[in-house]
Every structure is written in C-alpha cells, then in structure tokens.
Motif scaffolding. Structure first.
Motif, mmCIF file in Angstrom:
data_model
loop_
_atom_site.group_PDB
_atom_site.id
_atom_site.type_symbol
_atom_site.label_atom_id
_atom_site.label_comp_id
_atom_site.label_asym_id
_atom_site.label_seq_id
_atom_site.Cartn_x
_atom_site.Cartn_y
_atom_site.Cartn_z
ATOM 1 N N PHE A 34 0.853 -1.190 0.000
ATOM 2 C CA PHE A 34 0.000 0.000 0.000
ATOM 3 C C PHE A 34 0.891 1.242 0.000
ATOM 4 O O PHE A 34 1.873 1.276 -0.717
ATOM 5 N N ASP A 35 0.553 2.231 0.765
ATOM 6 C CA ASP A 35 1.323 3.470 0.704
ATOM 7 C C ASP A 35 1.634 3.964 2.110
ATOM 8 O O ASP A 35 0.727 4.359 2.850
ATOM 9 N N VAL A 36 2.893 3.927 2.482
ATOM 10 C CA VAL A 36 3.338 4.452 3.771
ATOM 11 C C VAL A 36 4.162 5.708 3.517
ATOM 12 O O VAL A 36 5.154 5.667 2.782
ATOM 13 N N ASP A 37 3.729 6.799 4.105
ATOM 14 C CA ASP A 37 4.447 8.062 3.937
ATOM 15 C C ASP A 37 5.570 8.138 4.966
ATOM 16 O O ASP A 37 5.336 8.350 6.158
ATOM 17 N N LEU A 38 6.792 7.930 4.485
ATOM 18 C CA LEU A 38 7.955 7.941 5.370
ATOM 19 C C LEU A 38 8.695 9.274 5.344
ATOM 20 O O LEU A 38 9.798 9.388 5.894
ATOM 21 N N SER A 39 8.095 10.285 4.717
ATOM 22 C CA SER A 39 8.779 11.580 4.627
ATOM 23 C C SER A 39 9.004 12.196 6.004
ATOM 24 O O SER A 39 10.051 12.798 6.258
ATOM 25 N N SER A 40 8.033 12.011 6.898
ATOM 26 C CA SER A 40 8.184 12.579 8.240
ATOM 27 C C SER A 40 9.312 11.885 9.005
ATOM 28 O O SER A 40 9.997 12.508 9.818
ATOM 29 N N ALA A 71 8.493 9.547 14.982
ATOM 30 C CA ALA A 71 7.933 9.755 13.642
ATOM 31 C C ALA A 71 7.503 8.437 13.021
ATOM 32 O O ALA A 71 6.455 8.360 12.353
ATOM 33 N N LEU A 72 8.289 7.390 13.213
ATOM 34 C CA LEU A 72 7.947 6.072 12.669
ATOM 35 C C LEU A 72 6.655 5.548 13.299
ATOM 36 O O LEU A 72 5.788 5.012 12.591
ATOM 37 N N LEU A 73 6.495 5.730 14.584
ATOM 38 C CA LEU A 73 5.288 5.260 15.266
ATOM 39 C C LEU A 73 4.055 6.010 14.776
ATOM 40 O O LEU A 73 2.979 5.416 14.614
ATOM 41 N N ARG A 74 4.196 7.292 14.523
ATOM 42 C CA ARG A 74 3.046 8.089 14.070
ATOM 43 C C ARG A 74 2.662 7.777 12.629
ATOM 44 O O ARG A 74 1.579 8.160 12.173
ATOM 45 N N SER A 75 3.549 7.084 11.882
ATOM 46 C CA SER A 75 3.237 6.757 10.480
ATOM 47 C C SER A 75 2.472 5.438 10.342
ATOM 48 O O SER A 75 2.137 5.033 9.234
#
Length: 403
Positions: free
Chosen positions: A185-191, A310-314
C-alpha cells in the motif's frame, strides 16, 4: 518461588531492554489512539517507573506503562473539555491512587476488597473492552486487508508461540501490518526522513484547569486501582516475597499515583502496573528490581530518538484497528474471567442486578448531567456498581457463611 539467576551488569542490561520490548507495543498504542505523542508516553513510563521504585524503596520488581483503561475516557474527555482539559483530568486519577494509598494505610487491604469485590470489578473490566469495540471496527474498516493481517499475526503469536515471543502479540501484529502496508500500500515515510535523530518528546502542559475533567476521570480509576492490587499479589507469588507487607501496598499505590501525576503534567496517558512484564519476569526468572529500572531508563532513551516517534506516528490506523479487535475483546474476556475465577454466584439475584445494571448503563450510553458537570461511560458505571454493591443487602446464605 522463583530462583533468581546471578547476572552480570551486561546481562542485566539486556534483560532490562527485553522487558521494555515486552511492554513497548501496548505503551505506544495508547497514545496513538488518543492523539498523544508516543515518545511522551515512553518518557512518562520510564520516569514513572523510576518514581514508583523510589517510593517503594526499590524493592518491588514492577514496570509502569500506559493503561488501556483510559483510552475511552481520554477520548470522551477530549471531546468535552479539549485535550488540555483531558490531560488535567488525569490529576483526578492520581488523586484516587493517593486516596486509596491513605485508606489502605489506615484501614488495611480488606477495606478495599469490601468496596471492590469481583462482582464490581468484573463488569467494569468488561466495559473497558466493550466500550471501545466500535472504535476498533471503524479503524479496521479503513483497510480490512491490513487489519486482518495484523489481527491474524497477533492471534498466531498468542496461540502458537512460546516463551517471550508469546508476550509480544501486539508488537508483532503492528510490525507485520506495517511491513505489509509498506510493501503493498502506501506508507508516507517523509516525516521519518525529516525527523532528527535526537528530539525531546512533545510535552503538553494541561491548559484547561478545571474541576470538571478531574471529576470526570476520578471514577475511571477504580478498575486500574484494583488491577494494581492484583498485580502486586502476582509479583508476590512470582518472587516469593510479601510486598503487601514490605514496603507495603500503600507505598506501591502511592508510587503509582505520583507516576500518574507526572504523566498528567507532561502530556502522557496515566501509567499503571504492567501484567505483561510480570509474565516475562516469571519466564526469565529475573526478579531483580534493578533490571526494571534499566528498562525504565531504556524507555527514556528511546523517547529521545526523534525518528522512533515519527515512525510510530506513520502507522496506518487499520493496522491499529486490527490489533484493537483482539485487544479490546481480550479485555472484556478478562472481566468474564474475573467473575468465573472468583466464583461469583449468579444464582444470586443481587449479583445479577449489580452486573446487569453496570453493563447496561455503560453499553447503553447512560449520561448523568448536573449543570456543567457530566458523568458517563465507564466512570458512571463504576460508581453505579460500587453503590449497588454497598446498598443492596447480601443474601442471607452469604451472611451466614461469613459469620
């Protein structure tokens, strides 16, 4: 009694991080569900555990972490009073612990047992799980594929693994769900990429100073208070020591209360004793309180890594929803287990009345309003259960047995 193995400082450190790993998934899940920073929850769990050990004279091998009992109340309090008000309401939770500490010191443990027998606690624990079931389904429905994958992983870990692996179904389910989300799917890792390696947690000071959220939260603390007592007894059996006597249950309750007070100041969920870590302790046979303080320091260290937060919030809400489907049902099942294990007599009309009214007021959404003050949900049902237990007369047969 557990025979504690002799460990080198290095091995103590390894086991301490391992204990944090057991509590990690649940500790960060609570803040993610109520809109708080997971790093702040880790920081509060670490500092709260150290406060607990200081108050309990460093004798009791216990780790404190975010409590699931407060998910629904914090969500409801946020809707009523805003996030700042909800955080200030956690002060009420701390006050309950402090009051119970004083009552236990003055009157002993039997006083608490009279107020909160199994027929009161069982339905309240059931409500903690059942009241959140709708939120779990709603979150899972955003992507049933991810939700089912996370749920299935947690179930397989729970049923078919052994040792420490069996104690981390939440963490395992989140990891598998996240990896599948990233792959398909789509995980936004920019943060995550933009986050710095070192960053302080987001501390949120309570801004809405009012007695209303405090009164809202006070009844909700009943179930965690009883869970605290039960956990201390379990630790007694695992270690072969009597912590109820020394340092005393009033001290462990005081330590938990001060830890909750700290959580309210920094913007974290209330922290309570962690049964999962107690289970890990019985497996590893490591009961040295120093190891639990190492776990606390490790939690503080993780909270200062910005990329972890940040990883947890994604994490996708469907992944969390899948875990919640199992988790909240398990909590409800624990309430049923409490009733069965304590052999609550349901041929007694009194017990049926207490259980029935407690459940229907909670599940049915009963609300008590007096001016600006509102009481509802688990808080209202907890008060109803306690009052019914005190008011309704015991069956004559039970009275005769007690005499």
């Amino acid at each position: 009694m557990v025979q504690t193995p002799t460990l080198t400082p290095l091995r103590k450190g390894i086991v301490g991080v391992q204990y944090l790993f057991v509590a990690f998934g649940a500790t960060v899940l609570v803040p993610l569900l109520v809109g708080l920073d997971p790093s702040t929850a880790l920081f509060s769990a670490g500092v709260g555990t150290l406060i607990f050990h200081l108050v309990s004279r460093g004798q009791v091998p216990i780790f404190l972490g975010s409590s699931f009992a407060f998910i629904a109340p914090i969500q409801s309090a946020t809707e009523l009073y805003g996030l700042g008000g909800a955080l200030f309401g956690i002060v009420g939770v701390a006050l309950v612990y402090l009051l119970m500490s004083a009552l236990i010191r003055a009157f002993g443990v039997k006083f608490i047992a009279r107020l909160f027998p199994p027929v009161v606690i069982g339905p309240i624990i059931m409500l903690i799980g059942l009241s959140l079931s709708g939120a779990a389904v709603k979150m899972a429905a955003s992507n049933w594929a991810l939700a089912i994958a996370s749920l299935s992983t947690a179930i397989v870990i729970t049923l078919y693994t052994r040792g420490l692996m069996r104690l981390i179904p939440i963490f395992s389910g989140i990891v598998v769900g996240y990896l599948l989300d990233w792959a398909f799917f789509d995980v936004d890792l920019s943060s995550v990429a933009e986050a710095s390696w070192f960053a302080f947690p987001r501390f949120i000071l309570p801004t809405e100073i009012s007695w209303q959220p405090i009164l809202f939260m006070i009844p909700v603390a009943i179930a965690p208070v009883i869970e605290h007592i039960g956990d201390v007894y379990v630790v007694n059996s695992v270690t072969g020591k009597n912590f109820i006597k020394s340092p005393g249950l009033h001290r462990t309750m005081l330590g938990d209360g001060l830890a909750c007070l700290f959580a309210s100041v920094v913007g974290a969920p209330p922290v309570t004793t962690y049964s999962e870590v107690t289970g890990a302790m019985s497996l590893t046979r490591v009961t040295d309180p120093v190891v639990f303080r190492i776990a606390a320091v490790a939690g503080i260290a993780f909270s200062l890594i910005g990329k972890v937060s940040a990883l947890l919030r994604s994490i996708d809400e469907a992944v969390l929803g899948g875990i919640m489907l199992l988790l909240f049902g398990t909590i409800a099942g624990a309430g049923i287990s409490t009733l069965l294990r304590s052999k609550v007599d349901f041929t007694s009309s009194r017990n049926i009345v207490i259980t029935s009214v407690t459940l229907t007021t909670g599940i049915g959404g009963a609300v008590l309003s007096m001016g600006d003050f509102t009481l509802q949900g688990i808080g209202l049902s907890s008060i109803v259960a306690v009052l019914l237990n005190l008011i309704l007369p015991e069956p004559k047969a039970t009275q005769d047995e007690e005499q």
